[in-house]
Design a protein around this motif. Structure first.
Motif, short mmCIF file in Angstrom:
data_model
loop_
_atom_site.label_atom_id
_atom_site.label_comp_id
_atom_site.label_asym_id
_atom_site.label_seq_id
_atom_site.Cartn_x
_atom_site.Cartn_y
_atom_site.Cartn_z
N ILE A 335 -7.12 45.15 90.47
CA ILE A 335 -7.17 45.20 88.99
C ILE A 335 -8.61 45.04 88.50
CG2 ILE A 335 -6.53 43.96 86.88
CD1 ILE A 335 -3.91 43.17 88.24
N ILE A 336 -9.02 45.93 87.59
CA ILE A 336 -10.32 45.75 86.93
C ILE A 336 -10.08 45.81 85.43
CG2 ILE A 336 -12.68 46.61 86.64
CD1 ILE A 336 -12.27 48.28 89.15
N SER A 337 -10.48 44.74 84.73
CA SER A 337 -10.46 44.77 83.26
C SER A 337 -11.88 44.96 82.78
CB SER A 337 -9.91 43.46 82.71
OG SER A 337 -8.53 43.57 82.55
N PHE A 338 -12.05 45.84 81.81
CA PHE A 338 -13.42 46.16 81.39
C PHE A 338 -13.42 46.63 79.94
CE2 PHE A 338 -12.97 50.78 81.26
CZ PHE A 338 -11.82 50.96 82.01
N ASN A 339 -14.61 46.63 79.36
CA ASN A 339 -14.81 47.30 78.09
C ASN A 339 -16.05 48.18 78.20
OD1 ASN A 339 -12.71 46.77 76.20
ND2 ASN A 339 -13.35 44.62 76.20
#
Ligand code: PMP
Length: 417
Positions: A335-339
């Motif tokens: 999982i990668i959370s990014f903006n």
């Protein structure tokens, strides 16, 4: 690029286009795709084997009962539970966690007792406890996490105390992908005679879980995140605790004997599975588990690792992209959370969508975590072992397309900060 040996088993990956582009499915933390053999298993059951279970003695019913109960044994071995009676089939992780909150929490908690959660929890492991706290007068306490996105055990030592009766924690964050020290937390919980509940929705699909080794009291997960159908969840509970819990629903097949005014109930997991269960779903879940075991957790971990390494190292060269949580790919469990700069995550995911890349944007059912990160939402790409480096490349192209589009058309409103 070496071919991913599992990809052809998943019809959707090769046959479906999204916005006229081949599908790059990177929303696996929401739900996994299904191999053909799981799809076939459902249709074989309805086409050739359909019968209700635990009731009639005709051959069709006996086979369906056997097949359903064999999956209970399979799940038992899969998570190394001591007994098959410790495996209850529910509809989902959400139902499993609500069940524990209501059946154990509401029955046992008193005003002043404390329930320890973390700020990382999915709403399914938060809102049920808020309701229990309101009804019982118990208090919620929250564990924070460090820069790596991992719960701080020193802080936990101070928070878990004689008033703590329940510790309920996710094993892998559905936003950051970070693995939480649930074994250590179980030790702390037991030292003060509290029970330990593990939300394993994001961990069971990715690595081997041994409930005896973790020594958790309850553990919840969903079939649909690990190649199985929707509508099937598992609640593991230690026998000695389940024996102390009264059933919630009453009716067919959970009873032992019924007279006009009285009823006695079955022992084991069956007394918690009133009415006709999701027979086809559970049987197909068995096929999913068999397949997953053939793939093996070593291969799953290696693929998680190589995809995370490729994606994270490329993202680190893009100054507009902010990754939440650890810089170490090993701590992302797919999982990668990014903006992307100040671009709203929903706008980012729209560009991804046009590129045929399925990701999720939003608060990911973890609003307190979003507040803690100082954002209203993030984009989340989540991988599974059938994803390949081509999917990572498509992901990186979509990031570039997003940056290019919004550099050409700057948005007036910012967004995620
Ligand atoms: N907990 C976590 C950590 C999750 O990621 C999810 C699913 N996003 C859930 C609970 C809820 O799972 P389900 O919707 O299958 O009940």
């Amino acid at each position: 690029m070496p071919k991913n040996q599992f990809r052809d088993d998943f019809p959707i990956l090769n046959n479906v286009k999204m916005n006229d582009e081949p599908l790059a499915y990177l929303d696996n933390a929401a739900t996994s795709q299904k191999p053909q053999l799981v799809i076939d298993r459902i249709s074989r059951y309805y086409g050739y084997e359909n019968a209700n279970i635990h009731r009639a003695t005709h051959a069709l019913a006996l086979k369906a009962t056997d097949d359903y109960e064999q999956v209970r044994d399979q799940v038992r071995h899969f998570i190394n539970a001591k007994s098959r009676d410790e495996i209850i089939f529910t509809r989902s992780t959400t139902e499993s966690l609500n069940w524990v909150a209501q059946r154990w929490g509401e029955a046992k908690l008193k005003p002043g007792d404390e329930i320890v959660l973390s700020i990382l929890e999915h709403h399914s492991n938060l809102v049920p406890w808020q309701q229990v706290a309101k009804k019982t007068g118990a208090r919620l306490r929250f564990l924070d996490f460090n820069q790596e996105g991992v719960i701080d055990l020193n802080a936990a030592k101070k928070t878990i105390n004689a008033k703590t009766k329940i510790v309920s924690i996710t094993q892998v964050s559905n936003v950051l992908g970070s693995i939480q020290p649930v074994k250590e937390l179980a030790i702390m919980a037991h030292e003060v005679n509290a029970i330990m509940i593990v939300d394993a929705a994001q961990s069971v699909p990715h690595f081997k879980i041994d409930v005896q080794n973790l020594d958790c009291d309850f553990l919840a997960f969903s079939a649909h995140k690990m190649l199985g159908p929707t509508g099937v969840g598992v609640l593991y509970g230690k026998s000695e605790l389940l024996e102390k819990i009264d059933p919630e629903f009453f009716g067919g097949e959970m009873i032992e004997e019924v007279s006009k005014n009285e009823a006695s109930f079955k022992s084991g997991a069956l007394r918690f599975e009133a009415g006709t269960q999701n027979i086809a779903g559970v049987i197909a879940f068995g096929a999913a588990l068999t397949y997953l075991q053939k793939v093996g957790f070593d291969k799953i971990a290696a693929q998680d690792r190589s995809l995370m390494e490729a994606a994270i190292s490329a993202l680190q060269n893009r100054p507009q992209v902010k990754i939440y949580g650890s810089a170490d790919p090993a701590n992302h469990t797919g999982i990668i959370s990014f903006n992307v700069g100040e671009i709203h995550p929903h706008d980012v995911s729209t560009v991804f969508d046009l590129d045929g890349v399925a990701i999720r944007a939003g608060h990911h059912c973890a609003e307190p975590l979003m507040n803690r990160l100082g954002v209203s939402a993030t984009c989340r790409a989540s991988f599974y072992f059938y994803n390949n480096l081509d999917d990572v490349e498509r992901f990186l192209i979509a990031i570039k397309d997003t940056e290019d589009f919004f550099n050409r058309h700057p948005s007036k409103e910012s967004s995620n900060g």
